[in-house]
Design an enzyme around this catalytic site. Structure first.
Site, short mmCIF file in Angstrom:
data_model
loop_
_atom_site.label_atom_id
_atom_site.label_comp_id
_atom_site.label_asym_id
_atom_site.label_seq_id
_atom_site.Cartn_x
_atom_site.Cartn_y
_atom_site.Cartn_z
CB VAL A 66 -0.96 0.00 1.20
CG1 VAL A 66 -1.83 1.25 1.19
CG2 VAL A 66 -1.84 -1.25 1.20
CG ASP A 67 3.60 2.52 3.21
OD1 ASP A 67 2.64 3.29 3.38
OD2 ASP A 67 4.26 2.05 4.14
#
Length: 398
Positions: A179-180
């Site tokens: 997600v980062d």
């Protein structure tokens, strides 16, 4: 040749991964990226080890490998933004910047006069990208957000892991902070779009980017399936919800992946496996039929795949244009001939450690190539040089 973003000035107030991933990509593309860090501490990931980078003599440097993955092509300036002097210096830098990137909690920089409205007043052309866990609005806006939390809250872990009822079943996070990384990519896209908008209008703007928004947006076909049917998809291990066979299979010496995407590929696989009759079986002849009869077909395929080694299957199926491949560990990834041919492992010269290893930027340009000009910096390494170049100051800034 000059990079695509040569001449662009980026003031990076972010830390950990999502923001630094975006600023590293901007740096790879040629931007001058100035990373603002806390004196004496720096980015949190500097201490996220072991493992540590080795120096030219093979000794640990106490510089975390984690920090190295997202901070090349940047220069570090040490500024204490909790002081009035530090805040004033950051405002001076922001007045010269094209882009400011930050990932503080909502409202966190307003206290220091470093929020968008404050900096816009001194630099109306500024592109200001704010990355938070949940965005600037909504009931969760004040919460801190981390990749692992978002993978759970945003539904990714409900889709990842072994199916219910199998040994080891249960929700599972992805093996990297995906997600980062995706948020860093969306941040880069947003910044480039805002720069083009500024090119045509002369106006800067604020970009509100949330990890949760990115996670939900990236649910892709799984989200579309749910929104179409109202039925929440469940974990299927390595199987695909709407394509069969598209998963891992055992071999005589390990495992392999079959990624059969159409009926022609399936027919060629059946012939190669010695079972051409499967391709004409009404239960298996089309993908919708194979999905409906998955429970019958997959055990048959598993009985066939264990008869050859992984290497034997790959050689046979590649000759028949049937998509397949091994399940590599990272030591095998970086010795793979295609990975080596594409130059995906790089070594960047470091002024103190000799060199540091890394992974290449995947973008290949014919006219404005990516470059690796600067190894991940030491904390505050470029403080004086940045002030000289950006602010034309010759004195020690703090």
């Amino acid at each position: 040749m000059a990079g695509a973003l040569d001449g662009l000035k980026v003031l990076d107030l972010s830390r950990v991964l999502a923001g630094p991933w975006a600023s590293q990509l901007l740096g790879d593309l040629g931007a001058d990226v100035v990373k603002v860090e806390r004196p004496g501490a720096g980015d949190d990931t500097r201490t996220w080890g072991p493992p540590w980078v080795k120096d030219a003599h093979g000794q640990d440097t106490r510089q975390a490998a984690y920090f190295q993955c997202a901070n090349r092509n940047k220069r570090s300036i040490a500024i204490d933004m909790a002081t009035a002097e530090g805040q004033a210096l950051i405002r001076e830098l922001a007045a010269q910047a094209d882009v400011v990137l930050e990932n503080f909690k909502v409202g966190g920089l307003k206290t220091y006069g470093l929020d968008y409205e404050s900096l816009k007043a001194i630099n109306p052309r500024l592109i200001y990208c704010s990355i938070t866990g949940f965005g600037q609005t909504g009931p969760y806006a004040e919460r801190a957000g981390y990749d692992f939390l978002i993978q759970g809250l945003g539904g990714l872990m409900s889709l990842t892991g072994r199916p219910h009822g199998e040994d080891g079943a249960g929700p599972q996070k992805v093996g990297v902070a995906l997600v980062d990384v995706m948020t860093g990519l969306y941040a880069t896209i947003g910044i480039l779009a805002a720069l083009n908008h500024r090119h045509t209008t002369g106006e800067g703007q604020f970009i509100d980017l949330a990890l949760l928004d990115v996670q939900v947006a990236a649910l892709a076909n799984q989200a579309a399936s749910f929104l179409t049917t109202g039925v929440a998809p469940r974990r299927m291990g390595n199987a695909h919800p709407t394509i069969v066979p598209y998963q891992d299979f055992p071999t005589a010496d390990g495992d392999m992946i079959l990624a059969i995407g159409n009926d022609g590929q399936f027919s060629r696989f059946c012939a190669a496996a010695g079972h051409p009759e499967w391709a004409s079986d009404a239960r298996f002849s089309t993908n919708p039929a194979r999905v409906a009869h998955r429970a019958v077909l997959i055990p048959l395929l598993r009985q066939a795949t264990v008869m050859k080694t992984t290497a034997e299957w790959i050689a046979l199926l590649e000759s028949q244009a049937v998509p397949c491949g091994p399940i590599n560990r990272l030591n095998e990834v970086f010795t793979d001939p295609q990975v080596q041919a594409r130059g995906l492992r790089i070594d960047v010269t470091h002024p103190h450690f000799g060199s540091v290893p890394g992974v290449a930027c995947p973008l290949r340009f014919s006219g404005s190539p990516v470059s690796y000009r600067q190894a991940p910096p030491q904390l505050g390494e470029h403080t004086v040089a940045i002030c000289q170049e950006w602010l034309h100051r010759s004195d020690e800034p703090l």
